[in-house]
Enzyme design. Structure first.
Site, PDB file in Angstrom:
ATOM      1  N   ARG A   3       2.487 -74.737   8.307  1.00 27.86           N
ATOM      2  CA  ARG A   3       3.789 -74.642   8.977  1.00 27.86           C
ATOM      3  C   ARG A   3       4.932 -74.988   8.024  1.00 27.86           C
ATOM      4  O   ARG A   3       6.048 -74.480   8.173  1.00 27.86           O
ATOM      5  CB  ARG A   3       3.799 -75.528  10.231  1.00 27.86           C
ATOM      6  CG  ARG A   3       2.906 -74.968  11.339  1.00 27.86           C
ATOM      7  CD  ARG A   3       2.986 -75.766  12.618  1.00 27.86           C
ATOM      8  NE  ARG A   3       2.372 -77.076  12.547  1.00 27.86           N
ATOM      9  CZ  ARG A   3       1.077 -77.325  12.724  1.00 27.86           C
ATOM     10  NH1 ARG A   3       0.229 -76.326  12.965  1.00 27.86           N
ATOM     11  NH2 ARG A   3       0.604 -78.553  12.676  1.00 27.86           N
ATOM     12  N   HIS A  49      -8.386 -71.726   5.622  1.00 29.64           N
ATOM     13  CA  HIS A  49      -8.546 -73.171   5.851  1.00 29.64           C
ATOM     14  C   HIS A  49      -8.952 -73.868   4.556  1.00 29.64           C
ATOM     15  O   HIS A  49     -10.024 -74.480   4.465  1.00 29.64           O
ATOM     16  CB  HIS A  49      -9.606 -73.403   6.933  1.00 29.64           C
ATOM     17  CG  HIS A  49      -9.237 -74.452   7.930  1.00 29.64           C
ATOM     18  ND1 HIS A  49      -8.241 -74.284   8.863  1.00 29.64           N
ATOM     19  CD2 HIS A  49      -9.740 -75.705   8.146  1.00 29.64           C
ATOM     20  CE1 HIS A  49      -8.144 -75.370   9.614  1.00 29.64           C
ATOM     21  NE2 HIS A  49      -9.035 -76.248   9.188  1.00 29.64           N
TER      22      HIS A  49
END
Length: 266
Positions: A190, A179
């Protein structure tokens, strides 16, 4: 072999077989390809942003990308759609240039995604974060740089031992676990996933908003049990669906072309 491992193996084999069929099909015209790519880009932008809370509908996303403004929708939502579109165009260029994934590439993708946050775009977060209701425990800020370097190195090593779909699923899980950014990690992740797919001669995939529960559950499965199968299956099924759709489109186009070329003898 466990049933779930056998299921994954069969899925990966079917993907390879169908992708070989796809590569052997006669291609569409450049105009037809651009139209299909445009349609995918709108759907990908809508779904990826919707997973992160963007309120634009699919139709509204399409209109925003055409330059229109949607009344009573936040400026943030408009900018997220435009930024995601630009980021997707950027990764398409990277595929053409055969550019290897690096930290600078990841930061460039994030900078486009986070167009509405100029002070945060392309910069690793400097504060700790938690993800409510998830098994993911993002690393501390001082660990991000080193963890990202290690992840990119591991990704190169995995290429020698893992199926491409399993590898990119693992990379996606690990990236989201780190993260690295204060916001935009999911959308950036993505996009990296699709960059990797396209660089390996696959179609890009669209993780649908309607599949978000399965998507989140795949992270829990991995970080709780070190099991990449759920994410591999989710990505694999999405990819297989796209390949099958594309084969059907190409087959229909070929049938119509054959009809046009045929003429009865006089």
């Amino acid at each position: 072999m466990r049933d779930d491992a056998l299921k994954i193996q069969q899925l990966l084999e079917e993907i390879e077989n169908k992708n070989n069929v796809l590569q052997s099909c006669r291609p569409l015209t450049q105009g037809e390809i651009e139209r299909l790519n445009e349609s995918f880009m709108v759907q990908f932008t809508y779904n990826s942003n919707a997973i992160e809370g963007n309120t634009l509908t699919l139709g509204e996303t399409a209109m925003v990308l055409e330059g229109l403004t949607i009344d009573q929708k936040p400026l943030k939502d408009h900018l997220e759609a435009i930024g995601h579109r630009d980021a997707f165009e950027y990764i398409k260029d990277l595929v053409q240039e055969k550019t290897l994934l690096s930290e600078s590439i990841i930061k460039n993708i994030h900078s486009l995604v986070l167009i509405n946050r100029p002070k945060d775009k392309g910069i690793y977060r400097r504060i700790p974060v938690t993800i409510a209701g998830a098994f993911i425990q993002p690393v501390q800020p001082f660990q991000i740089q080193a963890q990202m370097e290690v992840l990119i190195e591991k990704n190169e090593e995995w290429k020698a031992t893992l199926n491409p779909i399993e590898r990119l699923a693992r990379f996606h899980l690990e990236f989201e676990g780190i993260h690295p950014f204060i916001d935009g990690n999911g959308r950036t992740g993505r996009l990296i996933l699709n960059l990797d797919l396209m660089q390996n001669n696959y179609l890009p995939v669209n993780v649908k908003f309607s599949d978000r529960k399965k998507y989140y559950a795949a992270f829990d499965t991995y970080f709780k049990n070190d099991d990449v199968s759920a994410m591999t299956e989710l990505i694999g099924n999405n990819l297989l669906e796209r390949i099958n759709d594309y084969i059907n489109i190409l087959s229909y186009a070929q049938t119509q072309e054959d009809k046009d070329d045929w003429a009865p003898e006089m």
